[in-house]
Motif scaffolding. Structure first.
Motif, PDB file in Angstrom:
ATOM      1  N   CYS A 181      -1.674   1.927   6.361  1.00 12.52           N
ATOM      2  CA  CYS A 181      -2.942   2.010   5.437  1.00 12.52           C
ATOM      3  C   CYS A 181      -3.710   0.992   6.251  1.00 12.52           C
ATOM      4  O   CYS A 181      -3.411  -0.180   6.765  1.00 12.52           O
ATOM      5  CB  CYS A 181      -2.623   1.446   4.223  1.00 12.52           C
ATOM      6  SG  CYS A 181      -4.120   1.408   3.205  1.00 12.52           S
ATOM      7  N   CYS A 224      -4.071   2.003  -2.258  1.00 13.97           N
ATOM      8  CA  CYS A 224      -4.300   0.879  -1.298  1.00 13.97           C
ATOM      9  C   CYS A 224      -4.189  -0.619  -2.073  1.00 13.97           C
ATOM     10  O   CYS A 224      -5.083  -0.822  -2.890  1.00 13.97           O
ATOM     11  CB  CYS A 224      -5.568   0.700  -0.457  1.00 13.97           C
ATOM     12  SG  CYS A 224      -5.860  -0.830   0.602  1.00 13.97           S
ATOM     13  N   ALA A 225      -3.356  -1.334  -1.977  1.00 11.19           N
ATOM     14  CA  ALA A 225      -3.167  -2.614  -2.676  1.00 11.19           C
ATOM     15  C   ALA A 225      -4.173  -3.720  -2.384  1.00 11.19           C
ATOM     16  O   ALA A 225      -4.313  -4.468  -3.359  1.00 11.19           O
ATOM     17  CB  ALA A 225      -1.737  -3.496  -2.312  1.00 11.19           C
ATOM     18  N   LEU A 226      -4.855  -3.759  -1.197  1.00 10.06           N
ATOM     19  CA  LEU A 226      -5.718  -4.521  -0.924  1.00 10.06           C
ATOM     20  C   LEU A 226      -6.983  -4.279  -1.491  1.00 10.06           C
ATOM     21  O   LEU A 226      -7.698  -5.105  -2.230  1.00 10.06           O
ATOM     22  CB  LEU A 226      -5.909  -4.673   0.504  1.00 10.06           C
ATOM     23  CG  LEU A 226      -6.439  -5.894   1.329  1.00 10.06           C
ATOM     24  CD1 LEU A 226      -5.733  -7.153   0.614  1.00 10.06           C
ATOM     25  CD2 LEU A 226      -6.374  -5.899   2.888  1.00 10.06           C
ATOM     26  N   CYS A 283       0.767  -1.148   0.019  1.00  7.72           N
ATOM     27  CA  CYS A 283      -0.042   0.133   0.038  1.00  7.72           C
ATOM     28  C   CYS A 283       0.837   1.171   0.151  1.00  7.72           C
ATOM     29  O   CYS A 283       2.039   1.334   0.390  1.00  7.72           O
ATOM     30  CB  CYS A 283      -0.785  -0.018   1.126  1.00  7.72           C
ATOM     31  SG  CYS A 283      -1.817  -1.257   1.334  1.00  7.72           S
ATOM     32  N   HIS A 324      -6.538   0.018   4.803  1.00  7.03           N
ATOM     33  CA  HIS A 324      -7.287  -0.687   3.703  1.00  7.03           C
ATOM     34  C   HIS A 324      -8.862  -0.348   3.636  1.00  7.03           C
ATOM     35  O   HIS A 324      -9.577  -1.469   3.385  1.00  7.03           O
ATOM     36  CB  HIS A 324      -7.076  -2.216   3.845  1.00  7.03           C
ATOM     37  CG  HIS A 324      -5.512  -2.453   4.264  1.00  7.03           C
ATOM     38  ND1 HIS A 324      -4.374  -2.075   3.510  1.00  7.03           N
ATOM     39  CD2 HIS A 324      -5.209  -3.145   5.415  1.00  7.03           C
ATOM     40  CE1 HIS A 324      -3.607  -2.595   4.380  1.00  7.03           C
ATOM     41  NE2 HIS A 324      -3.703  -3.171   5.310  1.00  7.03           N
TER      42      HIS A 324
HETATM   43 ZN    ZN Z   1      -4.058  -0.785   2.220  1.00  5.47          ZN
END
Ligand code: ZN
Ligand code: GDP
Length: 329
Positions: A294, A302-304, A289, A296
């Motif tokens: 983060c 945000c990677a999630l 992220c 999320h």
């Molecule tokens: Zn995240």
């Protein structure tokens, strides 16, 4: 304040407890590791039943007392013991634990209920339809203890047009992640042979809410071979399910530990990072992220959240993650 946010004092107490547990393990009698000649099969306050582990003679159950200053003992622990003139036993040392399975008390101290476990069967039933969040709570707790969970949908004889699609959908969520749920019925015996095959040579614990069929499964899996170890009839009697005594049952080629004290978990003392780690399919996105802290939820980069957008993580699992972190919201 959410329960999750631990005070500094709570944190240092937990760390202190963890250090103490490690020290307790590290300072064990070294000889115990090589010379264990027994295994705890049940625990009754001051007394323990152990079974003998001499490869050259049949297993016997011996009622033992324990030497003062021993570390705590639970079902599944390996021990060094000796027999006195009257045939009673005394436990001299505890062997090294591969793992300890239990729950945290309200001070965050792990209270082991069983040790040296290979698998945890998470049992849920077709009726009532299980809550995803409850299954996820079990998974987070088990993954955090570094144990291998096995999801079991029991009461598949009750599958019908009204609930089949929903249950198939629930199971597919876990299949996608790689959990390979088993579909069984402790009433008809469906799926039990496959389950038994999966448990060969292992020591397994059963967890799940009351009424999902854990005792019925134990009886069905055991069948004729179910051997009485430390009072099976007592464990079979539903009236005693409030007891926290755990017992080890020998089946054909594997062992089952039934431990009423660990059927539900308290995750309040699991850090948010550990909760994240308990959602195993989140792992590829960890640390990716934009912001290090983060949450999320709606943060840019945000990677999630991106993984959910791309269909790599299910929204329902992310929702479950939020709910474990913020149970009051
Ligand atoms: Zn995240
Ligand atoms: P526990 O509280 O998890 O140990 O659940 P029990 O084994 O006591 O079972 C609860 C109830 O569900 C009992 O009335 C059982 O007869 C019933 N039950 C257990 N397994 C099955 C199953 O596979 N199918 C059906 N229809 N009923 C079951």
């Amino acid at each position: 304040m959410s329960k999750r946010k631990l005070s500094k004092q709570q944190k240092s107490r937990i760390e202190e407890n963890q250090r103490r547990e490690l020290k307790e393990d590290g300072s064990e009698d070294q000889s115990a590791k090589e010379n264990c000649n027994g295994r705890v099969v049940s625990h009754y306050g001051q007394h323990l039943d152990i079974e003998t582990l001499d490869p050259d003679s049949p297993r016997r159950i011996i009622r033992c007392s324990q030497r003062a200053n021993l570390p705590s003992l639970v079902t599944g622990d390996l021990v060094v013991w000796e027999e006195d003139d009257s045939g009673a036993g005394v436990i001299l040392a505890r062997g090294r634990r591969n793992n300890a399975f239990g729950r945290h008390d309200s001070n965050g101290v792990l209270k082991p209920a069983a040790a040296n476990i290979d698998r945890v069967l998470v049992v849920f039933a077709s009726e009532p339809i299980p809550h995803l969040n409850l299954i996820d709570r079990y998974l987070v707790a088990i993954e955090n203890l570094d144990l291998q969970p096995l999801l079991i949908l029991n009461k598949t004889d009750l599958l019908g047009t009204d609930n089949k699609a929903e249950l198939d959908n629930i199971l597919s969520i876990y299949e996608e992640i790689g959990y390979k749920p088993h579909r069984v019925s402790a009433l008809s015996g469906m799926g039990i042979a496959e389950l038994r095959a999966e448990l060969q040579g292992l020591t397994t614990v059963l967890v799940g809410q009351s009424g999902v069929g854990k005792s019925s499964l134990l009886n069905y899996i055991g069948g004729e071979e179910l051997m009485e170890v430390g009072g099976l009839s007592e464990a079979r009697n539903k009236g005693t399910h409030t007891t926290t005594t755990s017992k080890l049952f020998h089946l054909a080629n594997f062992d089952l530990i039934d431990s009423p004290g660990i059927r539900e978990f308290n995750l309040d003392f699991v850090s948010s990072e550990s909760v994240f780690d308990g959602f195993v399919e989140f792992a590829p996105f960890k640390g990716l992220c934009k912001f290090r802290d983060c949450a999320h939820q709606s943060e840019p980069g945000c990677a999630l959240l991106a993984a959910v957008e791309e269909g790599k993580v299910r929204q329902c699992r992310l929702d479950s993650y939020y709910r474990i972190l913020n149970p009051d919201e």
